[in-house]
Design a protein around this motif. Structure first.
Motif, PDB file in Angstrom:
ATOM      1  N   ASP A 177       0.860  -1.188   0.000  1.00 31.48           N
ATOM      2  CA  ASP A 177       0.000   0.000   0.000  1.00 31.48           C
ATOM      3  C   ASP A 177       0.894   1.236   0.000  1.00 31.48           C
ATOM      4  N   ASP A 178       1.007   1.893  -1.148  1.00 28.51           N
ATOM      5  CA  ASP A 178       1.852   3.082  -1.261  1.00 28.51           C
ATOM      6  C   ASP A 178       1.281   4.277  -0.511  1.00 28.51           C
ATOM      7  N   THR A 179      -0.005   4.224  -0.165  1.00 32.89           N
ATOM      8  CA  THR A 179      -0.634   5.358   0.530  1.00 32.89           C
ATOM      9  C   THR A 179      -0.506   5.246   2.051  1.00 32.89           C
ATOM     10  N   LEU A 180      -0.010   4.125   2.533  1.00 32.95           N
ATOM     11  CA  LEU A 180       0.047   3.889   3.973  1.00 32.95           C
ATOM     12  C   LEU A 180       0.994   4.882   4.646  1.00 32.95           C
ATOM     13  N   ARG A 181       0.472   5.588   5.639  1.00 34.63           N
ATOM     14  CA  ARG A 181       1.298   6.532   6.402  1.00 34.63           C
ATOM     15  C   ARG A 181       0.614   6.828   7.727  1.00 34.63           C
TER      16      ARG A 181
ATOM     17  N   GLN B 157      -8.327   1.975   1.294  1.00 39.34           N
ATOM     18  CA  GLN B 157      -9.451   1.145   1.701  1.00 39.34           C
ATOM     19  C   GLN B 157      -9.496  -0.131   0.862  1.00 39.34           C
ATOM     20  N   PRO B 158      -9.801  -1.248   1.497  1.00 45.03           N
ATOM     21  CA  PRO B 158      -9.979  -2.477   0.708  1.00 45.03           C
ATOM     22  C   PRO B 158     -11.259  -2.389  -0.116  1.00 45.03           C
ATOM     23  N   ASP B 159     -11.454  -3.340  -0.991  1.00 45.79           N
ATOM     24  CA  ASP B 159     -12.645  -3.371  -1.832  1.00 45.79           C
ATOM     25  C   ASP B 159     -13.803  -3.939  -1.011  1.00 45.79           C
ATOM     26  N   TRP B 160     -14.652  -3.054  -0.502  1.00 43.16           N
ATOM     27  CA  TRP B 160     -15.745  -3.512   0.358  1.00 43.16           C
ATOM     28  C   TRP B 160     -16.824  -4.241  -0.430  1.00 43.16           C
ATOM     29  N   ASN B 161     -16.893  -4.022  -1.752  1.00 43.95           N
ATOM     30  CA  ASN B 161     -17.814  -4.821  -2.575  1.00 43.95           C
ATOM     31  C   ASN B 161     -17.342  -6.266  -2.641  1.00 43.95           C
ATOM     32  N   GLU B 162     -16.017  -6.453  -2.706  1.00 39.02           N
ATOM     33  CA  GLU B 162     -15.464  -7.811  -2.660  1.00 39.02           C
ATOM     34  C   GLU B 162     -15.768  -8.459  -1.316  1.00 39.02           C
ATOM     35  N   PHE B 163     -15.659  -7.671  -0.250  1.00 38.12           N
ATOM     36  CA  PHE B 163     -15.973  -8.155   1.096  1.00 38.12           C
ATOM     37  C   PHE B 163     -17.406  -8.686   1.151  1.00 38.12           C
ATOM     38  N   LYS B 164     -18.335  -7.950   0.566  1.00 34.93           N
ATOM     39  CA  LYS B 164     -19.734  -8.368   0.576  1.00 34.93           C
ATOM     40  C   LYS B 164     -19.931  -9.672  -0.189  1.00 34.93           C
ATOM     41  N   GLN B 165     -19.181  -9.843  -1.264  1.00 31.93           N
ATOM     42  CA  GLN B 165     -19.271 -11.082  -2.030  1.00 31.93           C
ATOM     43  C   GLN B 165     -18.681 -12.263  -1.247  1.00 31.93           C
ATOM     44  N   ILE B 166     -17.577 -12.019  -0.562  1.00 28.39           N
ATOM     45  CA  ILE B 166     -16.928 -13.087   0.204  1.00 28.39           C
ATOM     46  C   ILE B 166     -17.862 -13.613   1.288  1.00 28.39           C
ATOM     47  N   ILE B 167     -18.478 -12.689   2.047  1.00 25.23           N
ATOM     48  CA  ILE B 167     -19.329 -13.138   3.149  1.00 25.23           C
ATOM     49  C   ILE B 167     -20.648 -13.733   2.655  1.00 25.23           C
ATOM     50  N   LYS B 168     -20.909 -13.626   1.368  1.00 23.66           N
ATOM     51  CA  LYS B 168     -22.053 -14.324   0.763  1.00 23.66           C
ATOM     52  C   LYS B 168     -21.634 -15.699   0.255  1.00 23.66           C
ATOM     53  N   ASN B 169     -20.466 -16.152   0.705  1.00 24.08           N
ATOM     54  CA  ASN B 169     -19.920 -17.465   0.315  1.00 24.08           C
ATOM     55  C   ASN B 169     -19.474 -17.512  -1.137  1.00 24.08           C
ATOM     56  N   ASN B 170     -19.005 -16.370  -1.641  1.00 21.97           N
ATOM     57  CA  ASN B 170     -18.459 -16.307  -2.988  1.00 21.97           C
ATOM     58  C   ASN B 170     -16.961 -16.007  -2.960  1.00 21.97           C
ATOM     59  N   GLY B 171     -16.291 -16.444  -1.895  1.00 21.53           N
ATOM     60  CA  GLY B 171     -14.854 -16.228  -1.767  1.00 21.53           C
ATOM     61  C   GLY B 171     -14.053 -17.289  -2.502  1.00 21.53           C
ATOM     62  N   PRO B 172     -12.721 -17.152  -2.501  1.00 26.69           N
ATOM     63  CA  PRO B 172     -11.857 -18.088  -3.241  1.00 26.69           C
ATOM     64  C   PRO B 172     -12.022 -19.555  -2.844  1.00 26.69           C
ATOM     65  N   ARG B 173     -12.233 -19.830  -1.564  1.00 26.19           N
ATOM     66  CA  ARG B 173     -12.355 -21.225  -1.126  1.00 26.19           C
ATOM     67  C   ARG B 173     -13.657 -21.490  -0.374  1.00 26.19           C
ATOM     68  N   SER B 174     -14.647 -20.642  -0.569  1.00 28.77           N
ATOM     69  CA  SER B 174     -15.911 -20.777   0.164  1.00 28.77           C
ATOM     70  C   SER B 174     -16.576 -22.127  -0.093  1.00 28.77           C
ATOM     71  N   ALA B 175     -16.725 -22.480  -1.359  1.00 27.64           N
ATOM     72  CA  ALA B 175     -17.443 -23.710  -1.711  1.00 27.64           C
ATOM     73  C   ALA B 175     -16.716 -24.941  -1.187  1.00 27.64           C
ATOM     74  N   GLU B 176     -15.380 -24.967  -1.329  1.00 28.59           N
ATOM     75  CA  GLU B 176     -14.603 -26.119  -0.876  1.00 28.59           C
ATOM     76  C   GLU B 176     -14.679 -26.287   0.634  1.00 28.59           C
ATOM     77  N   ARG B 177     -14.601 -25.181   1.373  1.00 28.42           N
ATOM     78  CA  ARG B 177     -14.626 -25.272   2.842  1.00 28.42           C
ATOM     79  C   ARG B 177     -16.000 -25.713   3.324  1.00 28.42           C
ATOM     80  N   LEU B 178     -17.052 -25.202   2.712  1.00 31.52           N
ATOM     81  CA  LEU B 178     -18.404 -25.601   3.104  1.00 31.52           C
ATOM     82  C   LEU B 178     -18.659 -27.073   2.769  1.00 31.52           C
ATOM     83  N   ARG B 179     -18.137 -27.516   1.632  1.00 35.73           N
ATOM     84  CA  ARG B 179     -18.312 -28.917   1.267  1.00 35.73           C
ATOM     85  C   ARG B 179     -17.572 -29.829   2.237  1.00 35.73           C
TER      86      ARG B 179
END
Length: 329
Positions: free
Chosen positions: A267-271, A283-305
């Motif tokens: 993060d070049d803006t960190l100070r 700021q992180p991508d809060w839209n991505e955050f919303k998708q992750i917690i809807k079980n659309n994250g990188p390993r959501s399906a595998e972990r739930l299975r």
């Protein structure tokens, strides 16, 4: 939320009684008293606790899965024993918290079994960090050191929670999480002081996990609209600090340690803003955050299975413990 319908017999509305109980309830909280499972509590308080504690408990269980992947691949027997013990602790934390949630759900006739069904159906979410990939052994170190470090900051914020059973469970959990953070720190230190390849692997893991670490505490007030969970939990003295205050506490504690190891943050803006006395960051991508917690994250399906398979494969154990008759084919 409250029943404001008058009794049929024309007596005083239930609202009057409930308002009086609510006033007494809030007075107890303001005086620092602990609410117990069989005490009267407003519906908003009960529902807030159920959502918070069940999500916390399920996250402890799901949070064991990313590190579980590295149990057979740990580089030494010593490291294997350490990460196995940590996974076992996390599962224990989950069971403890779900037992606390179960008491709160008793008036609705719901149990831990229902919570597991809610998880598998997608109705009950688990923490965003546990949807992520664990690509290398360095991830095990980053999870133990920084993710568990963030968890300690979040959980110690509730160590004086107004709900007694949760507060007492957190005392035990936080004590054990300190050992988990030390476990992760030991891995990180070994890699930071190792070969150039090991240090590069550690830096790559820090880079990948950084957005998740910022998201760990949830959106700040600027990213939310209307009444938030933060306001409700603060009102009832379940927690003390806001999401952003917790995030700043994490940055204050861990950024100097990260830099001391010769690592960088992507993060070049960190100070640090001396005037505001706080860290400024991208700021992180809060839209991505919303998708992750809807079980659309990188390993959501595998972990739930994996959780579903474990649940089904051990059904016979639950039947045996409940004395449920086994139907012969």
């Amino acid at each position: 939320m409250y029943n404001f319908i008058e009794h049929v017999n024309g007596s005083e509305p239930e609202a009057v009684e409930d308002e009086a109980k609510y006033a007494q309830f809030m007075e107890r909280i303001e005086n620092g008293e602990k609410i117990e499972a069989d005490d009267w509590m407003p519906e908003e308080y009960r529902q807030t606790l159920i959502k918070l504690i069940s999500m916390h408990g399920i996250s402890e269980i799901m949070g064991a899965l990313p590190e579980k992947e590295w149990v057979p691949k740990a580089p030494t027997l010593y490291r294997k024993l350490g990460i196995m013990a940590k996974v076992q602790d996390e599962m224990g934390h989950g069971q403890l918290l779900l037992r606390v949630a179960e008491d709160l759900m008793a008036p609705y006739g719901r149990s831990r079994e229902d919570l597991m069904m809610d998880l598998l159906s997608g109705d009950l979410k688990f923490h965003n960090v546990f949807h992520m990939e664990t690509r290398t052994w360095a991830d095990a170190g980053v999870i133990g050191w920084l993710v568990d470090g963030a968890a300690i900051i979040s959980q110690t914020n509730m160590l004086d929670a107004s709900y007694g059973p949760y507060q007492r469970a957190l005392q035990r959990i936080c004590a054990e999480e300190v050992f988990h953070a030390q476990h992760g720190e030991a891995i990180v230190m070994a890699l930071a002081e190792g070969t150039p390849e090991q240090k590069a692997m550690l830096q790559e893991a820090v880079d990948r996990w950084w957005p998740s670490l910022l998201m760990f505490f949830g959106p700040g007030s600027a990213e939310t609209t209307g009444s938030s969970k933060q306001e409700v939990t603060t009102k009832y003295k379940i927690r003390k600090s806001s999401n952003e205050e917790l995030r700043q506490a994490f940055l204050d504690k861990y950024l100097p340690r990260v830099f001391s190891l010769g690592l960088t943050i992507p993060d070049d803006t960190l100070r640090y803003d001396e005037e505001k006395e706080q860290w400024e960051y991208e700021q992180p991508d809060w839209n991505e955050f919303k998708q992750i917690i809807k079980n659309n994250g990188p390993r959501s399906a595998e972990r739930l299975r994996l959780r579903e398979l474990a649940y089904e494969n051990n059904r016979w154990v639950r039947r045996a413990l409940s004395n449920e008759p086994v139907v012969q084919a």
